[in-house]
Design a protein around this motif. Structure first.
Motif, short mmCIF file in Angstrom:
data_model
loop_
_atom_site.label_atom_id
_atom_site.label_comp_id
_atom_site.label_asym_id
_atom_site.label_seq_id
_atom_site.Cartn_x
_atom_site.Cartn_y
_atom_site.Cartn_z
N PHE A 157 -23.06 -59.78 11.55
CA PHE A 157 -23.62 -60.35 10.33
C PHE A 157 -25.14 -60.21 10.24
O PHE A 157 -25.67 -59.93 9.18
N THR A 158 -25.83 -60.44 11.33
CA THR A 158 -27.29 -60.51 11.27
C THR A 158 -27.95 -59.48 12.19
O THR A 158 -27.30 -58.87 13.04
N THR A 159 -29.26 -59.32 12.01
CA THR A 159 -30.04 -58.43 12.84
C THR A 159 -30.03 -58.93 14.29
O THR A 159 -30.13 -60.12 14.54
N SER A 160 -29.92 -58.00 15.23
CA SER A 160 -29.77 -58.37 16.65
C SER A 160 -31.04 -58.99 17.23
O SER A 160 -30.97 -59.92 18.03
N ALA A 161 -32.20 -58.48 16.85
CA ALA A 161 -33.46 -58.95 17.45
C ALA A 161 -33.77 -60.38 17.00
O ALA A 161 -33.59 -60.73 15.83
N PRO A 162 -34.24 -61.22 17.92
CA PRO A 162 -34.65 -62.58 17.53
C PRO A 162 -35.95 -62.54 16.73
O PRO A 162 -36.82 -61.69 17.00
N PRO A 163 -36.13 -63.42 15.77
CA PRO A 163 -37.37 -63.45 14.98
C PRO A 163 -38.62 -63.60 15.85
O PRO A 163 -39.67 -63.05 15.54
N LEU A 164 -38.48 -64.33 16.94
CA LEU A 164 -39.64 -64.60 17.79
C LEU A 164 -40.20 -63.34 18.42
O LEU A 164 -41.40 -63.25 18.68
N LEU A 165 -39.36 -62.34 18.65
CA LEU A 165 -39.84 -61.08 19.21
C LEU A 165 -40.86 -60.43 18.28
O LEU A 165 -41.91 -59.96 18.72
N ALA A 166 -40.57 -60.44 16.98
CA ALA A 166 -41.51 -59.89 16.00
C ALA A 166 -42.77 -60.73 15.92
O ALA A 166 -43.88 -60.22 15.84
N ALA A 167 -42.60 -62.05 15.95
CA ALA A 167 -43.75 -62.95 15.83
C ALA A 167 -44.71 -62.82 17.01
O ALA A 167 -45.93 -62.81 16.84
N LEU A 168 -44.17 -62.70 18.22
CA LEU A 168 -45.01 -62.61 19.42
C LEU A 168 -45.83 -61.32 19.48
O LEU A 168 -46.84 -61.26 20.17
N ALA A 169 -45.39 -60.31 18.74
CA ALA A 169 -46.13 -59.04 18.71
C ALA A 169 -47.19 -59.03 17.62
O ALA A 169 -47.89 -58.03 17.46
N SER A 170 -47.33 -60.14 16.90
CA SER A 170 -48.16 -60.17 15.70
C SER A 170 -49.31 -61.17 15.81
O SER A 170 -49.31 -62.07 16.65
N ASP A 171 -50.29 -60.98 14.91
CA ASP A 171 -51.38 -61.95 14.77
C ASP A 171 -50.99 -63.10 13.86
O ASP A 171 -51.37 -64.25 14.08
N ILE A 172 -50.22 -62.76 12.83
CA ILE A 172 -49.78 -63.74 11.82
C ILE A 172 -48.32 -63.48 11.51
O ILE A 172 -47.89 -62.34 11.34
N CYS A 173 -47.55 -64.56 11.44
CA CYS A 173 -46.15 -64.47 11.00
C CYS A 173 -46.07 -64.95 9.55
O CYS A 173 -46.70 -65.95 9.19
#
Length: 354
Positions: free
Chosen positions: A209-225
């Motif tokens: 149903f959903t994307t496999s990657a957790p949202p936090l993985l994207a956030a931790l690679a970023s300056d701003i979420c």
């Protein structure tokens, strides 16, 4: 009469199935996050009839009162006292409501290395300022969910900004990547152009149903979420608790959520145009705008612990119940004993009796 009879027969059939299942497997605790239909109630009744216990853990952040979130279980694990208040408003039934904090807050230490690798990948292509963008999916009929046009905005505005700004990097973590390119229509062409720059990355691997990657993985690679909605917000909350400055774009005009207590112009924005203007100013000032993406005003209402031990606390409580059963305690005494142990360890204010 037929509809009521159908409900009764369905209940009896489900009760027989689950009580047989629990009896065969000698199950003492039924533990689930899924509270969004009536099935958890009959399962709870089935295990209670055998002297066992039903428990529900709060998976998603509920920012406002909704009858869909009503629960019926012996034990509910809640993020915070605010969450307990929501349960009271929707008339949830429980014997103990245990404040355990956000349950996925342990993930940061497991994801940080992979997030750093992704960040370096975008930086190698010239990205100096990196954003992650989260969405809430869409369906064809916008009466029942956000429509495709609104979801396309979560991509089109920021993609145009990336193509015009060679110092910007963007990471997209769609809720449903499998259908994304179809749903955003012509914006998919912008997405393909952005990916070719090497400064845009999108998580596209998906489960059922959903994307496999957790949202936090994207956030931790970023300056701003940036969470493209205020009507939901679980992924945004997860990012905030991990220490990532996080913005909300309230295009739906939601007015009743707890998140509305956050400052406008620094956390909450009305549309993407306003959000991008604020981001330009923030990065131009070398990230020196006080309070930008700061959720300090309500952070304690999201998780009074914020220590990475939310899941541990739930496990501790359930383990105490199982040990009580091993000592021969009945279900009521096992829950009371577990609550006493929990209160001594984490505070008596973290146990609310129903």
């Amino acid at each position: 009469y037929k509809e009521i009879k159908k409900l009764i027969n369905t209940y009896r059939s489900s009760h027989y199935f689950w009580s047989s299942f629990f009896r065969k497997n000698k199950t003492r605790i039924f533990f689930t996050w899924y509270k969004y239909d009536n099935n958890h109630m009959v399962v709870g009744d089935a295990i209670k009839s055998l002297g066992g216990i039903s428990a529900i853990w709060q998976m998603a952040f509920d920012g406002f009162c909704s009858f869909e979130n009503e629960s019926n279980a012996d034990v509910i694990f809640s993020h915070s006292n605010f969450s307990v208040g929501i349960d009271a408003q929707v008339d949830s039934k429980y014997l103990y409501n245990v404040i355990s904090g956000y349950p996925k807050d342990y993930a940061k230490k497991f994801l940080q290395k992979k997030a750093d690798e992704l960040r370096r990948k975008l930086q190698a292509k010239g990205a100096k300022n990196i954003l992650c963008v989260l969405d809430e999916n869409s369906v064809d009929d916008s009466r029942w969910h956000t429509g495709h046009e609104l979801q396309a905005e979560n991509y089109s505005y920021i993609l145009e900004e990336l193509l015009n700004n060679e110092e910007l990097g963007v990471i997209f973590k769609p809720k449903a990547a499998k259908t994304l390119r179809h749903r955003i229509g012509d914006t998919e062409k912008l997405l393909s152009l952005a990916i070719k720059t090497g400064r845009c990355f999108i998580f596209e691997d998906a489960g059922r149903f959903t994307t496999s990657a957790p949202p936090l993985l994207a956030a931790l690679a970023s300056d701003i979420c940036i969470h493209g909605h205020l009507c939901a917000g679980t992924a945004a909350v997860e990012s905030v608790l991990a220490g990532i400055p996080t913005l909300l774009v309230n295009r739906e005009g939601v007015s009743v959520s707890k998140l509305n207590e956050l400052p406008r112009g620094k956390v909450i924005f009305n549309d993407w145009t306003e959000t991008i203007e604020a981001l330009r100013e923030y990065f131009a000032s070398r990230k020196k705008i006080t309070g930008f993406g700061d959720w300090s005003l309500i952070k304690n209402d999201l998780d009074p612990f914020n220590d990475g031990l939310g899941a541990y606390r739930m496990g501790m409580y359930l383990d105490s119940i199982l040990k009580g059963f091993e000592r021969g305690l009945n279900r009521d005494d096992a829950m009371f004993n577990a609550s006493e142990i929990y209160a001594k360890k984490w505070g008596s204010d973290k146990i609310i009796e129903g």
